[in-house]
Design an enzyme around this catalytic site. Structure first.
Site, mmCIF file in Angstrom:
data_model
loop_
_atom_site.group_PDB
_atom_site.id
_atom_site.type_symbol
_atom_site.label_atom_id
_atom_site.label_comp_id
_atom_site.label_asym_id
_atom_site.label_seq_id
_atom_site.Cartn_x
_atom_site.Cartn_y
_atom_site.Cartn_z
ATOM 1 N N LYS A 115 38.034 19.725 9.329
ATOM 2 C CA LYS A 115 37.464 20.473 10.463
ATOM 3 C C LYS A 115 36.625 19.517 11.310
ATOM 4 C CE LYS A 115 38.957 24.294 8.510
ATOM 5 N NZ LYS A 115 39.585 25.510 8.926
HETATM 6 C C1 LIG Z 1 39.733 26.614 7.788
HETATM 7 C C2 LIG Z 1 39.627 28.008 8.201
HETATM 8 C C3 LIG Z 1 39.070 29.010 7.369
HETATM 9 C C4 LIG Z 1 38.709 28.765 5.943
HETATM 10 O O1 LIG Z 1 37.779 27.771 5.722
HETATM 11 P P1 LIG Z 1 37.703 27.093 4.248
HETATM 12 O O2 LIG Z 1 36.445 26.305 4.310
HETATM 13 O O3 LIG Z 1 38.912 26.266 4.073
HETATM 14 O O4 LIG Z 1 37.618 28.196 3.246
HETATM 15 C C5 LIG Z 1 38.928 30.279 7.891
HETATM 16 N N1 LIG Z 1 39.333 30.588 9.134
HETATM 17 C C6 LIG Z 1 39.893 29.678 9.945
HETATM 18 C C7 LIG Z 1 40.277 30.074 11.320
HETATM 19 C C8 LIG Z 1 40.074 28.366 9.509
HETATM 20 O O5 LIG Z 1 40.636 27.460 10.316
#
Ligand SMILES: *Cc1c(COP(=O)(O)O)cnc(C)c1O
Length: 376
Positions: free
Chosen positions: A184
Site C-alpha cells: 500500500k
Molecule cells: C488492501 C485492502 C484491504 C485490506 O487490507 P489488509 O491490510 O490487507 O487486511 C481492504 N480494502 C481495500 C480496498 C484494500 O485495498
C-alpha cells in the site's frame, strides 16, 4: 522490473528503519510498546482526525469499525461491488448483508446517485472505497447518510495521504480505515492497519474492541477481537513516514509521466479536480485487456488486475445480488489493468512500459514536441 519496488525503498531508508527496529529490540515491549502511541499521534495529526487506533490489518480495521457501530445480523451496509474482497467480507462476518450500489464508470468509485434508492429500514452504514488511491464522492455520501441517520466508513486502504476538498482521506466521514499491507502507499513489513475518527465514544469503543473488548485488565464490557498492531510494525512505519510526503510526490511524478505519454491514446481511470490520488495503482482501461496484458508480460513488464471479478459475482457473495445488479462494475472488471507504479520507479522504466503498451495498441509514442505541448 518490479510492480512495486519495496527493496529499493528499503535501501533508501535503511538507516532509519534499522535504528527504529533496533530500539524496539532493546526495550523489548513488543506488544503496545511506546512506538504504538507515537505512531497513532503522528498519523492522527497528519489526517486531522482526533483519534487514530492502530490495528492488526486493514481488514480488521473494517471489522472493528462495524462492530463499534453496532452492526449485527440482519443489518444492511451499502458498499461498492468493485473492491478487494475484504470490504464486503467485514460486513458478512458480522452476519450483516452487503448491498451493492454500482460504480461510476469514470472513477470506478461507488456512484452516489445510486445509493439513496438502496436504503431500507435495515441500513446501518454506507461503506465507500477510495479506489486506486482517489477518494470517493464523500460529501455526497455524507449528505445522504446525514438525511437517513447512517454512518459512513471510508475504506481508505488504498488512499492514505490523498486529499479531498482540502481534507485528508481517513478524516472525511464518521470513520476512516486504512491498511499498511507492504504494497500500500504507506506500508509496513507485515500486516497492519489503522482506524481514524473524531468521535470520542466510537474511539473508546474501537480501542476496547481491539483488545478483546477490554476496558481494563480482565474487565470486558463488550465483545472484541485480538486486533493489535505490533510494536515492530509501528516502528517501521515511524521510520517510513519520514519520507512519505516525498514518496507521494514521486508517485505523482510517475503518474504525470504516464499521463503525458498516454494522452489521447488510451483510456485510464478518471480523476476529479477537487481531490488528489496517491496512486496506490495507476490503472488504464483497455478493450483488449487480456491480449495487452499478455504482451506486457512477454516483455517482462509486470501488471495486475484490480479486480477481475466484482464482489457480487464471487461464489461466496453471489446470493446477495443478481449477476446483472452492477453492470458497470462487471464491464470495468474486464477492462482495467494496473501498471508498475511507485516512488522508486525510474522515469526510463515508465517510458518503457508506455512504449510497449502503445506499440501493442498500434499507437505511436508521442514525440518530444507532443510532450512539451501536453505539458503546457
Ligand atoms: C488492501 C485492502 C484491504 C485490506 O487490507 P489488509 O491490510 O490487507 O487486511 C481492504 N480494502 C481495500 C480496498 C484494500 O485495498
Amino acid at each position: 522490473m518490479e510492480f512495486i519496488d519495496l527493496k529499493a525503498q528499503y535501501q533508501a531508508m535503511r538507516e532509519g528503519i534499522d535504528a527504529r527496529i533496533h530500539a524496539v529490540l532493546e526495550h523489548g515491549q513488543y506488544i503496545m510498546g511506546p512506538e504504538v502511541a507515537e505512531l497513532e499521534q503522528r498519523l492522527a495529526a497528519y489526517t486531522g482526525a482526533r483519534h487514530c487506533i492502530t490495528v492488526s490489518s486493514g481488514t480488521e480495521a473494517l471489522l472493528i469499525s462495524l462492530m463499534a457501530l453496532g452492526v449485527r445480523a440482519g443489518d444492511e451496509v451499502i458498499t461498492t461491488p468493485f473492491s478487494f474482497i475484504a470490504t464486503a467480507e467485514a460486513i458478512v462476518r458480522l452476519g450483516a448483508r452487503p448491498v451493492f450500489a454500482d460504480i461510476d464508470q469514470a472513477t470506478c468509485n461507488i456512484d452516489p446517485g445510486l445509493v439513496e434508492a438502496k436504503i431500507t429500514q435495515r441500513t446501518r452504514a454506507i461503506m465507500p472505497v477510495s479506489l486506486y488511491g482517489q477518494p470517493a464522492d464523500m460529501d455526497e455520501l455524507n449528505g445522504i447518510a446525514a438525511r437517513h441517520g447512517l454512518a459512513v466508513i471510508e475504506d481508505a486502504a488504498q488512499s492514505f495521504g490523498a486529499t479531498y476538498r482540502g481534507k485528508k482521506s481517513c478524516n472525511l466521514s464518521t470513520i476512516g480505515c486504512t491498511s499498511f499491507f507492504p504494497s500500500k502507499p504507506l506500508g509496513c513489513y507485515g500486516d497492519g492497519g489503522a482506524i481514524f475518527t473524531s468521535d470520542d465514544e466510537l474511539a473508546t469503543a474501537m480501542r476496547e474492541i481491539r483488545v478483546h473488548g477490554q476496558s481494563r485488565r480482565y474487565v470486558h464490557p463488550r465483545v472484541g477481537v485480538g486486533g493489535r498492531m505490533d510494536t515492530l510494525q509501528c516502528a517501521v512505519l515511524l521510520a517510513k513516514f519520514e519520507r512519505f510526503e516525498w514518496e507521494l510526490g514521486q508517485r505523482a511524478r510517475v503518474a504525470a509521466r504516464y499521463d503525458a505519454l498516454f494522452s489521447g491514446r488510451l483510456g485510464k481511470v478518471g480523476r476529479t479536480r477537487d481531490r488528489s490520488s496517491v496512486f496506490a495503482q495507476y490503472t488504464v482501461v483497455l478493450d483488449e485487456r487480456d491480449r495487452l496484458q499478455a504482451v506486457l508480460h512477454g516483455a517482462g513488464i509486470p501488471t495486475a488486475v484490480h479486480y477481475p471479478v466484482p464482489m457480487h459475482m464471487q461464489p461466496a457473495y453471489a446470493h446477495y445480488a443478481s449477476p446483472d445488479a452492477c453492470p458497470v462494475a462487471l464491464d470495468m472488471a474486464g477492462k482495467v489493468m494496473s501498471l508498475p507504479m511507485g516512488p522508486y520507479l525510474e522515469p526510463a522504466a515508465a517510458t518503457q512500459v508506455a512504449a510497449t503498451l502503445l506499440a501493442a495498441l498500434g499507437e505511436r509514442m508521442p514525440s518530444r514536441a507532443d510532450l512539451l505541448a501536453a505539458a503546457k
